[in-house]
Design a protein around this motif. Structure first.
Motif, PDB file in Angstrom:
ATOM      1  N   LEU A   1       0.830   6.803  -6.687  1.00  0.00           N
ATOM      2  CA  LEU A   1      -0.571   7.594  -7.116  1.00  0.00           C
ATOM      3  C   LEU A   1       0.188   8.988  -6.820  1.00  0.00           C
ATOM      4  O   LEU A   1      -0.211   9.872  -7.635  1.00  0.00           O
ATOM      5  N   ALA A   2       0.744   9.314  -5.938  1.00  0.00           N
ATOM      6  CA  ALA A   2       1.324  10.626  -5.507  1.00  0.00           C
ATOM      7  C   ALA A   2       2.107  11.165  -6.495  1.00  0.00           C
ATOM      8  O   ALA A   2       1.877  12.612  -6.853  1.00  0.00           O
ATOM      9  N   LEU A   3       3.146  10.293  -6.958  1.00  0.00           N
ATOM     10  CA  LEU A   3       3.945  10.894  -7.959  1.00  0.00           C
ATOM     11  C   LEU A   3       3.300  10.979  -9.347  1.00  0.00           C
ATOM     12  O   LEU A   3       3.282  12.122  -9.911  1.00  0.00           O
ATOM     13  N   LEU A   4       2.414  10.095  -9.581  1.00  0.00           N
ATOM     14  CA  LEU A   4       1.445  10.305 -10.860  1.00  0.00           C
ATOM     15  C   LEU A   4       0.469  11.784 -10.845  1.00  0.00           C
ATOM     16  O   LEU A   4       0.640  12.543 -11.718  1.00  0.00           O
ATOM     17  N   VAL A   5       0.033  11.965  -9.716  1.00  0.00           N
ATOM     18  CA  VAL A   5      -0.714  13.240  -9.619  1.00  0.00           C
ATOM     19  C   VAL A   5       0.268  14.249  -9.610  1.00  0.00           C
ATOM     20  O   VAL A   5      -0.390  15.257 -10.210  1.00  0.00           O
TER      21      VAL A   5
ATOM     22  N   LEU B   1       0.723  -1.135  -0.023  1.00  0.00           N
ATOM     23  CA  LEU B   1      -0.096  -0.019  -0.047  1.00  0.00           C
ATOM     24  C   LEU B   1       0.982   1.314   0.214  1.00  0.00           C
ATOM     25  O   LEU B   1       0.511   2.247  -0.781  1.00  0.00           O
ATOM     26  N   ALA B   2       1.843   0.981   0.659  1.00  0.00           N
ATOM     27  CA  ALA B   2       2.904   2.413   0.772  1.00  0.00           C
ATOM     28  C   ALA B   2       3.588   2.616  -0.446  1.00  0.00           C
ATOM     29  O   ALA B   2       3.565   3.777  -1.095  1.00  0.00           O
TER      30      ALA B   2
END
Length: 277
Positions: A37-41, A30-31
């Motif tokens: 996801l944070a990098l993609l956003v 999950l980490a």
């Protein structure tokens, strides 16, 4: 008496430790997913901000325009149509190329002499740029599905052959000699030792050749096609519709990730003894 009773008691790993290990594993996954996801956003936000000017938006498009183009393609049915055509060409070329390449690569294990004779020819075939063969492939197979399958297959077969041969020749000689001393025939050594020991390399090659098969199919559609993601990207580029070009690229990436996921699931199914953590 107490020592005897203790020695007879079965030793089992405590269940709480297994649960803690499983929990740590899921927390780690999950980490990793959260960071991805944070990098993609963050990248999409930076892209959107950088293309706020019309000049950069014309050259690079923007995530919002690309999303709008994806929605439009979905509504008019071209998204599913093009993705299914390219996906079918990629999957068939991937399967045909890997079957031929893997069988040939494993078969070369039977004779080191033949493998040494064939080595320069394999290197020569692998050094040919696949795009240089596109005009010849179209002359040979026409402009239909067969030419795209040929391009996709040619993109895969040499890589699959080399990786399968590497896996077969990498089997421990001590294990081979042990089977020989136990009376195993060459065919039994091949089927019971060489092929299972080569599976890890073969599946690594499968994950690698997913991209090669997709590139071959896209190149075939660039050269001559009336549908498919390659045709959509080429047509949009010639008309300077940059958001549609990137929309086609996004769908291509999604298709490659989906096929890689299927290969990974197949690997887990056929290699249950391997630790995938």
């Amino acid at each position: 008496m107490l020592e005897e009773t203790c020695s007879q008691a079965p030793v089992q790993a405590p269940a709480p430790s297994k649960r803690r290990s499983l929990l740590r594993r899921w927390r780690g996954r999950l980490a990793v997913l959260a960071c991805q996801l944070a990098l993609l956003v963050a990248l999409l936000a930076l892209w959107q901000f950088a293309t706020s000017s019309q000049a950069l938006a014309f050259l690079f498009g923007s995530p919002s325009e690309i999303w709008g183009m994806l929605v439009k393609m979905q509504q008019d049915g071209s998204l599913l149509q093009d993705a299914s055509v390219t996906g079918m060409e990629t999957l068939l070329g991937f399967l045909i190329g890997n079957v031929i390449g893997t069988v040939l690569g494993l078969s070369l294990w039977y004779s080191r002499f033949v493998s040494k004779v064939m080595q320069p020819f394999i290197v020569a075939l692998g050094s040919i740029p696949i795009v240089a063969l596109a005009p010849i492939v179209i002359i040979w197979f026409g402009t239909g599905l067969a030419s795209k399958l040929a391009m996709s297959t040619l993109s895969v077969v040499v890589v699959a052959l080399v990786i399968a041969y590497k896996g077969a020749t990498g089997v421990d000689d001590d294990q081979i000699n042990l089977m020989r001393t136990l009376g195993a025939a060459r065919r039994q050594i091949f089927c019971k030792l060489v092929v299972p020991a080569s599976l890890r390399d073969i599946f690594a090659g499968l994950k690698l050749t997913v991209g090669f098969a997709l590139i071959g199919a896209i190149l075939g559609e660039f050269m001559s096609s009336s549908d498919g993601l390659g045709h959509a990207i080429f047509k949009a580029g010639s008309l300077y519709i940059i958001p549609k070009v990137f929309a086609g690229v996004v769908v291509t990436i999604a298709l490659a990730l989906f096929l890689s996921f299927l290969v990974g699931r197949l690997e887990r199914l056929l290699m249950p003894w391997h630790n995938f953590n």
